[in-house]
Design a protein around this motif. Structure first.
Motif, PDB file in Angstrom:
ATOM      1  N   MET A  92       0.784  -1.217   0.181  1.00 24.10           N
ATOM      2  CA  MET A  92       0.010   0.134   0.053  1.00 24.10           C
ATOM      3  C   MET A  92       0.880   1.115   0.076  1.00 24.10           C
ATOM      4  N   ASN A  93       1.146   1.758  -1.167  1.00 23.08           N
ATOM      5  CA  ASN A  93       2.324   2.767  -1.232  1.00 23.08           C
ATOM      6  C   ASN A  93       1.929   3.765  -1.976  1.00 23.08           C
ATOM      7  N   ASN A  94       0.705   4.320  -2.101  1.00 21.69           N
ATOM      8  CA  ASN A  94      -0.143   5.357  -2.988  1.00 21.69           C
ATOM      9  C   ASN A  94      -0.062   6.631  -2.241  1.00 21.69           C
ATOM     10  N   SER A  95       0.370   6.715  -0.845  1.00 22.55           N
ATOM     11  CA  SER A  95       0.410   7.952  -0.118  1.00 22.55           C
ATOM     12  C   SER A  95       1.570   8.692  -0.740  1.00 22.55           C
TER      13      SER A  95
ATOM     14  N   GLU B 290       4.035   0.419   6.423  1.00 22.79           N
ATOM     15  CA  GLU B 290       3.576   1.432   5.265  1.00 22.79           C
ATOM     16  C   GLU B 290       4.734   1.852   4.759  1.00 22.79           C
ATOM     17  N   MET B 291       5.968   2.264   5.602  1.00 20.56           N
ATOM     18  CA  MET B 291       7.201   2.807   5.248  1.00 20.56           C
ATOM     19  C   MET B 291       7.755   1.774   4.344  1.00 20.56           C
ATOM     20  N   MET B 292       7.627   0.533   4.842  1.00 22.09           N
ATOM     21  CA  MET B 292       8.803  -0.353   4.436  1.00 22.09           C
ATOM     22  C   MET B 292       8.034  -0.668   2.963  1.00 22.09           C
ATOM     23  N   SER B 293       6.673  -0.935   2.966  1.00 16.77           N
ATOM     24  CA  SER B 293       5.946  -1.019   1.535  1.00 16.77           C
ATOM     25  C   SER B 293       6.471   0.120   0.360  1.00 16.77           C
TER      26      SER B 293
ATOM     27  N   PHE C 258      10.271  -0.950  -0.195  1.00 13.81           N
ATOM     28  CA  PHE C 258      10.282  -2.289  -1.315  1.00 13.81           C
ATOM     29  C   PHE C 258       8.836  -2.830  -1.388  1.00 13.81           C
ATOM     30  N   GLU C 259       8.405  -2.716  -2.643  1.00 10.92           N
ATOM     31  CA  GLU C 259       7.286  -2.940  -3.110  1.00 10.92           C
ATOM     32  C   GLU C 259       6.700  -4.310  -2.791  1.00 10.92           C
ATOM     33  N   ASP C 260       7.530  -5.135  -2.937  1.00 15.58           N
ATOM     34  CA  ASP C 260       7.085  -6.520  -2.738  1.00 15.58           C
ATOM     35  C   ASP C 260       7.889  -7.210  -1.500  1.00 15.58           C
TER      36      ASP C 260
END
Length: 870
Positions: A1-4, A780-783, A786-788
């Motif tokens: 969840m990295n759309n912020s 959230e920060m880790m996402s 690293f996307e996966d």
């Protein structure tokens, strides 16, 4: 969840999302069949009473436990972290009376509300093991335990003195009697004798005392409190001959037995005192109006030890006398005294005013003569006399016949030997601890599973008829115990003779429910109280967390119950809790309006040292910072904090303010500052994720700044690890803040060799190391980085690179004649001669050495150079 975006952290969306991800993957469940491939770790917070709303004390308690649970999972443990509800008790019964709602409905609705709040805080709990003690599935197993205890001889029913509340129609503990009145009803308490059920905890007094020595990871003050409550004392029992007993008295009253820890002071006896509840007092009261009135007055006094200690020492002379054991020609009066407890020793004492302040106050009040029989070493009976202050220390016996000249310790032994020789006494060990009376005349509790038959006596309910369930159709409008008033529930057939019989209508003290729940969590759906393989795998609890207010009764009862369960084969350990942590309270300012009414903090607008009501502008009085309580209205609902700032903000702030064992103050300013910091941390990490690509290969070179950032990141791993191991969450947070500041500074140096790698590494370490503390934001920060990525909730704890922990420079203090005059920075283990040369050249040092002769140079490697000069 990295759309912020880097500009904001949407905590409401993020926290809900990651809670869903954890739940979908069942990350916090543990198998029903214990997994022995991994080391186990059982962390447990004292389970809550379902009052309907969490308070900040709950939040602090369960946040601490959750940090431990998440950290231990990352360290490779199989973690049991369950949740349940201590659901029986008077509040539900009172709600039924006042609101016309059934206790079970009130309780289960409250549980649902509190469960939802706990889930919103992101706690990694084993919800699949949840139970409430009011559920028949739980208390039915408790009834099996009761019957096992009965069979083992650890349960007894006997008549005893109780505090009876005539309005609530129930027995009250001493601590529930306030100024002679019931703590809830306000009705004057009546002392009377009732048949009660007791658990024989006194059978385990010595093992419970000895066991404290094995609890190395318990707070010393908790162990000290338990030791005092157990109250082991060595002394003597002495039997006094009663000289003028009335003819109509029982022959058993011809001898008055007392217990004393100071048989060496028997020659200083001035009178004997008995409890108002002593059988001799009760017999005298039947014909002596003065005695009867005095006993009635004593029964109006608070019955706790504290209340008795504070009360004026008063008594009445019975007119009876006893003969002195060592001086047969000497007679002494028997008094009834309000400070003598029937449930300690024998309910009778001999009074030596020179060695006990209560006895001295009493003797002076009633003008009873006494003499001094112990003096400090170096004093004599002529030079030292007790007048207004009792002498309670060790000393030398005087005015004591064959004991004269003996030190106190020796005099005790000689006095006991003489008592034994005369056949009127012996050495004994006495305990302050009393058997645990568990009978409660209430509805909302675990029914005691026995049947009273006029022919067969007390008959255990057959196991096939368990659980004995509470009836739902009870009438709370009637006075007394609803179970006793029920038209049919108590009327049953005797399992033995099949004749008409009655159920026991007393229910268990709710402390029983919480004395074994931790063992039930190991196999909550077993058809026996415990399942052997599971309880052997998980017990004892590795880390127990709860308030200091439970230091005595709950913990002592749990320790007793565990030993009793081991004796019956239900568990395999003596002690239930290997380590105990008692967290401090959450405090807040209190506020009052002009009329003196308490005001909730959210009704107040505060500016500096002034406060007004938000709606009217009326001036508000700012009170003390004290424990959050409903009565003072200085509470902050956790739900309000979660709505405004998010769960992670609440978690971080409640962990960061103070060491967790100390009280902490909850402030609006503190929460807002925490929120700002977390937003800043989030932006820093997201910025790194966007500016710095994922670098798989370690760069060939690092600038000095990049190297320093990497070293700080790896030192932070060590520091946070040590802090979490030592329950110093606030220290871990301080180290993470240092790394955050360093990462922010590094952004300006992004063009330096290796800095991009160092920035991304630091951002990753901040995410991973903060995951036990702020799990949602960390995920959230880790996402973003690293996307996966593998979820942090199921990832291993990071390991520091040893090469980066080695210092590149050390600071050496330079002293002249032991006084610090400067410092130098050198490579570790540089040659001694070079270091001395650099030290001599240091600007300030060279100035102080000018014109001096160095007589001696002392060098402590990597620490100090000290010049000794003339």
């Amino acid at each position: 969840m990295n759309n912020s975006t880097p500009s904001s952290y949407d905590f409401q969306r993020v926290e809900f999302y990651w809670q869903q991800q954890w739940a979908k993957r069942h990350l916090f469940d543990v198998p029903n069949v214990p997994n022995s491939e991994l080391p186990k770790y059982y962390v447990l917070e004292m389970f809550p009473y379902p009052s309907g709303q969490l308070h900040m004390g709950h939040v602090r308690n369960y946040t601490l436990g959750d940090v431990v649970a998440r950290y231990k999972r990352a360290r490779g443990y199989s973690v049991l972290h369950p949740m349940g509800w201590d659901a029986f008790g008077l509040p539900a019964e009172n709600a039924a009376k006042s609101h016309g709602v059934s206790p079970v409905k009130w309780t289960m609705e409250n549980i649902a509300a509190m469960r939802e709040e706990l889930k919103r805080l992101g706690f990694s709990l084993n919800w699949d093991r949840e139970f409430a003690t009011c559920q028949p599935e739980y208390y039915g197993q408790q009834q099996k335990l009761f019957l096992s205890l009965l069979e083992e001889g650890l349960v007894e029913r006997r008549e005893s003195w109780v505090n009876w509340d005539p309005v609530d129609q129930t027995v009250l503990a001493n601590e529930q009697v306030i100024d002679g009145k019931g703590w809830r009803s306000g009705a004057p308490i009546v002392k009377k004798q009732l048949f009660q059920w007791f658990l024989k905890i006194t059978d385990f007094a010595q093992p419970l005392l000895d066991g404290l020595n094995t609890l190395n990871d318990w707070p010393d003050r908790v162990k000290a409190m338990q030791e005092r409550w157990l109250g082991r004392s060595e002394g003597a029992k002495v039997r006094f001959e009663v000289l003028n007993l009335p003819a109509d008295f029982e022959s058993s009253l011809n001898v008055l037995e007392i217990f004393t820890t100071r048989p060496d002071t028997l020659f200083g006896m001035a009178f004997v005192a008995i409890s108002p509840d002593h059988p001799m007092a009760a017999k005298l009261a039947k014909t002596n109006r003065e005695v009867a009135d005095f006993i009635a007055e004593c029964h109006q006094l608070g019955t706790s030890e504290e209340a008795i200690e504070k009360a004026e020492k008063r008594g009445v002379d019975t007119g009876l006398k006893i003969r002195h054991p060592f001086m047969p020609d000497q007679e002494f009066p028997i008094w009834i005294a309000n400070f003598v407890l029937m449930d300690y020793g024998t309910g009778a004492i001999f009074a030596c005013p020179c060695g006990d302040q209560r006895d001295l106050d009493f003797a002076r009040k009633y003008k009873i003569d006494f003499k001094t029989v112990v003096v400090p070493k170096g004093e004599t009976s002529e030079t030292f006399k007790v007048t207004e202050t009792a002498y309670t220390d060790q000393g030398i016996a005087v005015n004591s016949g064959f004991l004269d000249g003996l030190p106190t310790v020796k005099a005790k032994d000689v006095a006991i030997a003489e008592l034994e020789k005369l056949g009127i006494g012996e050495k004994v060990v006495n305990w302050r601890l009393r058997d645990w009376g568990i009978s409660r005349q209430r509805y909302w509790g675990c029914p005691i599973p026995v049947i009273h038959c006029p022919k067969c006596g007390i008959v255990p309910v057959p196991e096939g008829q368990l659980p004995v369930q509470l009836p739902e159709d009870v009438d709370f409008s009637l006075s007394g115990n609803p179970l006793d008033n029920h038209p049919s529930w108590k009327h049953v057939e005797c399992p033995h003779c099949h004749g008409a019989a009655q159920r026991e209508t007393d229910t268990c003290d709710t402390f029983v429910d919480s004395s074994w729940y931790f063992a039930r969590f190991t196999a909550p759906y077993a058809e026996t109280p415990t399942e052997k393989e599971a309880v052997h795998r998980w017990m004892p609890v590795d880390q127990y967390i709860g308030g200091i207010e439970h230091a005595i009764l709950h913990l002592l009862y749990a320790r007793f119950f565990t030993r009793a369960m081991k004796q019956m084969g239900y568990v395999s350990v003596d002690e239930p809790f290997k380590a105990l942590f008692t967290q401090g309270m959450v405090m807040h300012e209190s506020y009052q309006d002009a009329q003196g009414e308490w005001i909730f903090p959210d009704e107040v607008k505060k500016t500096g040292n002034k406060a007004v009501l938000r709606d009217t502008g009326e001036t508000v009085k700012i009170g003390r910072v004290e424990k959050m309580s409903k009565s003072k209205k200085n509470t902050i609902p956790p739900s309000a904090i979660i709505e405004r700032f998010g769960a992670d903000t609440a978690r971080w702030f409640i962990l960061s303010d103070n060491p967790p064992e100390r009280d902490m103050e909850w402030t609006e300013e503190g929460v807002m500052a925490t929120s700002r910091y977390l937003q800043r941390l989030y932006r820093l990490v997201v910025t790194v994720s966007q500016q710095v690509p994922v670098l798989v290969v370690l760069p060939d070179t690092f600038s000095e700044n990049a190297d320093q950032l990497r070293r700080l990141a790896h030192h932070t791993i060590v520091a946070v690890t040590e802090s979490l191991d030592n329950f110093a969450m606030n220290v871990a947070i301080a180290r993470l803040r240092e790394l955050t500041n360093a990462l922010a500074d590094a952004e300006k140096k992004s063009g330096e060799p290796g800095m991009d790698f160092a920035r991304r590494e630091a951002a990753m370490m901040l995410s991973r190391l903060s995951s036990p503390l702020i799990p949602h934001m960390a995920e959230e920060m880790m996402s973003h980085l690293f996307e996966d990525h593998k979820l942090l909730a199921e990832s291993e704890w990071p390991k520091a690179d040893e090469a980066l922990l080695t210092a590149t420079k050390v600071v050496i203090a330079v002293q002249i004649k032991g006084k610090l005059r400067g410092t130098i920075e050198v490579a570790p283990d540089m040659e001694k001669e070079k270091i001395i040369q650099l030290a001599q050249r240091e600007k300030t040092v060279s100035k102080f050495l000018e014109g001096k002769t160095v007589l001696k140079t002392i060098y402590v490697p990597n620490k100090i150079v000290n010049f000794v000069v003339n």
